[in-house]
Design a protein around this motif. Structure first.
Motif, short mmCIF file in Angstrom:
data_model
loop_
_atom_site.label_atom_id
_atom_site.label_comp_id
_atom_site.label_asym_id
_atom_site.label_seq_id
_atom_site.Cartn_x
_atom_site.Cartn_y
_atom_site.Cartn_z
N ALA A 1 -15.00 5.84 32.84
CA ALA A 1 -15.89 4.71 33.02
C ALA A 1 -17.07 4.92 32.00
O ALA A 1 -17.77 4.06 31.54
CB ALA A 1 -16.41 4.52 34.53
N CYS A 2 -17.53 6.28 32.16
CA CYS A 2 -18.55 6.64 31.33
C CYS A 2 -18.34 6.52 29.77
O CYS A 2 -19.17 6.11 29.02
CB CYS A 2 -19.22 8.16 31.50
N LEU A 3 -17.16 6.91 29.42
CA LEU A 3 -16.79 7.06 28.19
C LEU A 3 -16.49 5.39 27.57
O LEU A 3 -17.06 5.09 26.39
CB LEU A 3 -15.52 7.53 27.75
N GLY A 4 -16.05 4.30 28.26
CA GLY A 4 -15.96 3.29 28.22
C GLY A 4 -17.32 2.43 27.96
O GLY A 4 -17.57 1.65 27.05
N PHE A 5 -18.40 2.84 28.84
CA PHE A 5 -19.66 2.40 28.87
C PHE A 5 -20.54 2.77 27.54
O PHE A 5 -20.97 1.89 27.02
CB PHE A 5 -20.38 2.85 30.29
N LEU A 6 -20.31 4.15 27.23
CA LEU A 6 -20.98 4.75 26.12
C LEU A 6 -20.39 3.80 24.85
O LEU A 6 -21.26 3.45 23.92
CB LEU A 6 -20.88 6.13 26.04
N LEU A 7 -19.15 3.67 24.73
CA LEU A 7 -18.59 2.83 23.40
C LEU A 7 -19.27 1.47 23.40
O LEU A 7 -19.63 1.27 22.51
CB LEU A 7 -17.19 2.91 23.65
N VAL A 8 -19.24 0.75 24.44
CA VAL A 8 -19.80 -0.52 24.75
C VAL A 8 -21.22 -0.49 24.11
O VAL A 8 -21.77 -1.20 23.54
CB VAL A 8 -19.47 -1.15 25.78
N SER A 9 -22.00 0.27 24.81
CA SER A 9 -23.28 0.31 24.68
C SER A 9 -23.66 0.65 23.30
O SER A 9 -24.64 0.20 22.52
CB SER A 9 -24.00 1.36 25.64
N GLN A 10 -23.16 1.73 22.74
CA GLN A 10 -23.43 2.15 21.30
C GLN A 10 -23.15 1.10 20.30
O GLN A 10 -24.01 0.89 19.49
CB GLN A 10 -22.75 3.59 21.04
N LEU A 11 -21.93 0.42 20.40
CA LEU A 11 -21.61 -0.66 19.57
C LEU A 11 -22.63 -1.71 19.54
O LEU A 11 -22.89 -2.29 18.63
CB LEU A 11 -20.16 -0.92 19.88
N THR A 12 -22.82 -2.31 20.71
CA THR A 12 -23.72 -3.51 20.99
C THR A 12 -25.00 -3.30 20.50
O THR A 12 -25.97 -4.05 20.10
CB THR A 12 -23.53 -4.05 22.39
N LEU A 13 -25.66 -1.97 20.61
CA LEU A 13 -26.90 -1.58 20.44
C LEU A 13 -27.23 -1.59 19.13
O LEU A 13 -28.02 -2.01 18.63
CB LEU A 13 -27.06 -0.38 20.98
N ARG A 14 -25.99 -1.48 18.16
CA ARG A 14 -26.18 -1.59 16.59
C ARG A 14 -25.83 -2.69 16.04
O ARG A 14 -26.48 -2.97 15.05
CB ARG A 14 -25.24 -0.20 16.40
N LEU A 15 -24.82 -3.47 16.60
CA LEU A 15 -24.05 -4.59 16.02
C LEU A 15 -24.45 -5.89 16.54
O LEU A 15 -24.34 -6.93 15.93
CB LEU A 15 -22.82 -4.37 16.12
N ALA A 16 -25.30 -5.99 17.84
CA ALA A 16 -25.48 -7.30 18.23
C ALA A 16 -26.88 -7.32 18.76
O ALA A 16 -27.55 -6.27 18.72
CB ALA A 16 -24.50 -7.25 19.59
N PRO A 17 -27.48 -8.73 19.08
CA PRO A 17 -28.72 -8.60 19.66
C PRO A 17 -28.93 -7.91 21.17
O PRO A 17 -27.98 -7.83 21.60
CB PRO A 17 -28.78 -10.28 19.87
N ARG A 18 -30.38 -7.62 21.17
CA ARG A 18 -30.58 -6.96 22.28
C ARG A 18 -30.04 -7.51 23.67
O ARG A 18 -29.76 -7.08 24.50
CB ARG A 18 -32.00 -6.58 22.44
N TRP A 19 -30.18 -9.09 23.76
CA TRP A 19 -29.73 -9.49 25.02
C TRP A 19 -28.10 -9.43 25.23
O TRP A 19 -27.66 -9.24 26.53
CB TRP A 19 -30.09 -10.97 25.15
N VAL A 20 -27.45 -9.33 24.13
CA VAL A 20 -25.89 -9.27 24.42
C VAL A 20 -25.78 -7.78 24.72
O VAL A 20 -24.76 -7.36 25.41
CB VAL A 20 -25.36 -9.42 22.99
N HIS A 21 -26.43 -6.93 24.11
CA HIS A 21 -26.43 -5.37 24.61
C HIS A 21 -26.64 -5.22 26.18
O HIS A 21 -25.85 -4.65 26.82
CB HIS A 21 -27.29 -4.53 23.65
N TYR A 22 -27.57 -5.98 26.70
CA TYR A 22 -27.85 -5.75 27.84
C TYR A 22 -26.70 -6.24 28.79
O TYR A 22 -26.37 -5.59 29.84
CB TYR A 22 -29.17 -6.63 28.25
N LEU A 23 -26.21 -7.66 28.46
CA LEU A 23 -25.05 -8.38 29.30
C LEU A 23 -23.77 -7.46 29.19
O LEU A 23 -23.18 -7.43 30.30
CB LEU A 23 -25.01 -9.61 28.92
N SER A 24 -23.61 -6.77 28.03
CA SER A 24 -22.45 -6.14 27.80
C SER A 24 -22.36 -4.84 28.77
O SER A 24 -21.64 -4.72 29.44
CB SER A 24 -22.24 -5.73 26.48
N THR A 25 -23.69 -4.19 28.62
CA THR A 25 -23.48 -2.95 29.43
C THR A 25 -23.54 -3.19 30.94
O THR A 25 -22.85 -2.54 31.75
CB THR A 25 -24.67 -2.10 29.14
#
Length: 573
Positions: free
Chosen positions: A122-146
């Motif tokens: 779960a942590c590996l999947g979370f880190l992958l989602v978090s780092q990708l959205t943090l760099r490629l998407a708006p901040r609100w998308v990052h928040y909702l994705s994580t």
């Protein structure tokens, strides 16, 4: 420039010249004034050392280590070598270092160890989602994705109904934050107290992993941590709105409820459902999370980060190994829970078991908070990684600040300070302490033993505050006039050691989960009533005195190192 000694000499000469001009009728008054000034100078010039000398501290460390080794050897010979012959079968389980070990005293520890593979994935999947959205998407998308990633993991662990209940409760708190801080508290406390009643859990289904035997009671820590985050997010957002509404009409931006939710709900959900701390803590206030999650340098990969992570992971693995060794060869927790006749227990074995059980409890929290802190460091969010070692804590106020720093920060930010703290008189301070520990009781289950434990903590904390103020107000100057600085420091350290011995017994009411654990306190101090030899208690208090001196020396070294670093930084700047 004058040194301190030369200044004192000059002041004496000036006072002597002025008093020589007095008439003979005032000479007796002059003599008494001179005597008072000399005594007062002596009190002001005496500097009480913070700790004993290095050689004396080394002697304390050697004596304490010898006593600990002796106690460990005695316990191992009597119980640890063959625990299955001495301890009840339900207190033991099979282990990998020996045939038997004590059953882990905290269910959360065993459940996290049993399900570590799921937590790692779960942590590996979370880190992958978090780092990708943090760099490629708006901040609100990052928040909702994580938040969505954590919610999906929660559904797998505790089931859809319980997860949906937690999500709706959190969103309800954010909606109430728009209207009233009192409503935020009311809903959060109602949810905690309803869960403590244990009557409503049956209507919620169990999770798939629970049916397989993993993490069957993880709902309770997950929900407990989430309730605190609900309250923290609601109170922080409500305070922000109140600050905005106090601004002049032409400067204030009045948000509608829909605008408020659109602006703040994604960030609040990311805070409430942040996976590294979601299953085992720690608690972090909403303001602390926002400060960490929105740092400008969060995306910058620090060159020494890998070395820091490796160092932290190595320390965690070492402490995990030590904890397993203690569970196998020194099962003090199982021994304390199996005691029925306190009079038959040797005093040295009782004292050693209580001391080591407290240390083991601290090592459990090192694991529960250390690994989430390690994962969050990879994500760029710094958490309180683990509690400070309780061996270097010598006051109860320190213990509550450094053991569970997240919970302490929550109570300080949302209960103690808003109620006035120590800034508005003793009455407000007593009320703030009482309210803080009332919340501690509700948060930890609100059973009879927990209420007694919280009440003992609150009363003793207030007594400790009063004693420190009395010492600074009267006793410090009085002792400085009558004993040398070194003996003054030793006397104060011994008094602190006595206080430490009393307060250390309180935690067993919580750990054992039974009011009968109060008998531990009675048994430790029975030598005062001559039911045990008096020297038993004297040696026990002497050992706590040693720990106080070692703690003071450690604190002084840390303070000196900090000052040295600050001086170097000032020179560089």
């Amino acid at each position: 420039m004058f040194s301190n000694n030369s200044k004192v000499e000059v002041q004496k000469k000036l006072r002597l010249k002025s008093t020589n001009r007095l008439s003979p009728a005032l000479w007796p008054v002059k003599a008494s004034v001179k005597h008072f000034e000399e005594v007062d100078e002596g009190c002001q010039s005496v500097a009480v050392p913070r700790c004993a000398s290095r050689l004396e501290t080394l002697a304390y460390a050697v004596l304490f280590a010898a006593a600990f080794i002796y106690g460990a050897y005695d316990f191992y010979e009597a119980i640890g070598s063959q625990p299955n012959l001495v301890l009840p079968a339900e207190q033991l389980t099979a282990g990998w270092l020996a045939d038997w070990q004590e059953s882990l005293s905290i269910p959360l520890e065993s459940e996290m160890m049993a399900g570590y593979k799921y937590y790692l994935l779960a942590c590996l999947g979370f880190l992958l989602v978090s780092q990708l959205t943090l760099r490629l998407a708006p901040r609100w998308v990052h928040y909702l994705s994580t938040a969505g990633c954590t919610f999906a993991a929660t559904v797998l662990v505790i089931g859809a109904r319980k997860s949906l209940y937690l999500l709706l409760l959190f969103c309800g708190e954010i909606v109430l934050a728009y209207f009233s801080w009192a409503a935020v508290w009311a809903l959060g406390l109602a949810a905690l107290m309803l869960q403590n009643s244990n009557h409503w859990i049956d209507i919620l289904d169990t999770g798939t992993l629970s049916q397989k035997g993993y993490m069957e009671s993880l709902f309770y820590p997950i929900s407990g941590y989430l309730y605190c985050r609900c309250i923290s997010a609601g109170l922080s957002l409500n305070q922000m709105l109140r600050d905005q509404r106090r601004q002049p009409a032409d400067e204030a931006q009045q948000l509608s409820l829909l605008q408020f939710l659109r602006l703040h709900l994604p960030r609040a959900l990311a805070y409430g459902f942040y996976l590294p701390w979601h299953f085992s803590g720690p608690i972090l206030t909403f303001a602390d999370f926002c400060r960490e999650a929105e740092r400008p340098d969060r995306l910058v990969w620090k060159p020494n980060l890998l070395l820091l992570l490796a160092w932290r992971a190595t320390r965690l693995l070492v402490w995990m190994l030590l904890l397993q060794v203690l569970h196998h060869f020194l099962p003090v927790g199982a021994f304390l829970e199996s005691i029925r006749s306190y009079e038959s227990v040797p005093y040295k074995r009782l004292v050693f078991s209580m001391y080591l059980h407290g240390q083991s409890f601290m090592l459990v929290y090192v694991q529960l908070y250390g690994w989430p802190g390690l994962v969050s460091s990879i994500d760029g969010v710094e958490l309180p990684h683990w509690p400070d070692c309780i061996s270097r804590v010598y006051t109860y106020r320190q213990m509550w600040r450094v053991f569970d720093r997240g919970l302490a920060s929550f109570m300080y930010s949302h209960i103690y300070i808003p109620m006035g703290g120590s800034r508005h008189g003793i009455v407000r301070q007593v009320a703030a302490v009482a309210a803080s520990f009332a919340f501690v009781s509700i948060y930890h289950g609100d059973s009879t033993s927990v209420r007694i434990w919280a009440a003992l903590n609150a009363v003793h904390l207030l007594l400790e505050i009063a004693a420190c103020r009395l010492y600074e107000w009267k006793l410090k100057a009085w002792l400085s006039r009558r004993v040398s600085p070194a003996n003054h420091q030793r006397l104060v350290a011994y008094i602190i050691g006595f206080n430490l011995a009393v307060t250390s017994c309180f935690i067993f009411v919580f750990l054992i989960g039974d009011v009968s654990a109060l008998l531990f306190i009675v048994e430790i101090f029975k030598p005062l009533l001559l039911y045990r030899p008096w020297w038993h208690l004297f040696v026990g208090l002497l050992l706590t005195y040693f720990t106080v001196q070692l703690s003071l020396r450690y604190e002084e070294c840390v303070e000196a190192k900090r000052k040295k670093v600050n001086k170097v930084c000032q020179k560089i700047n």
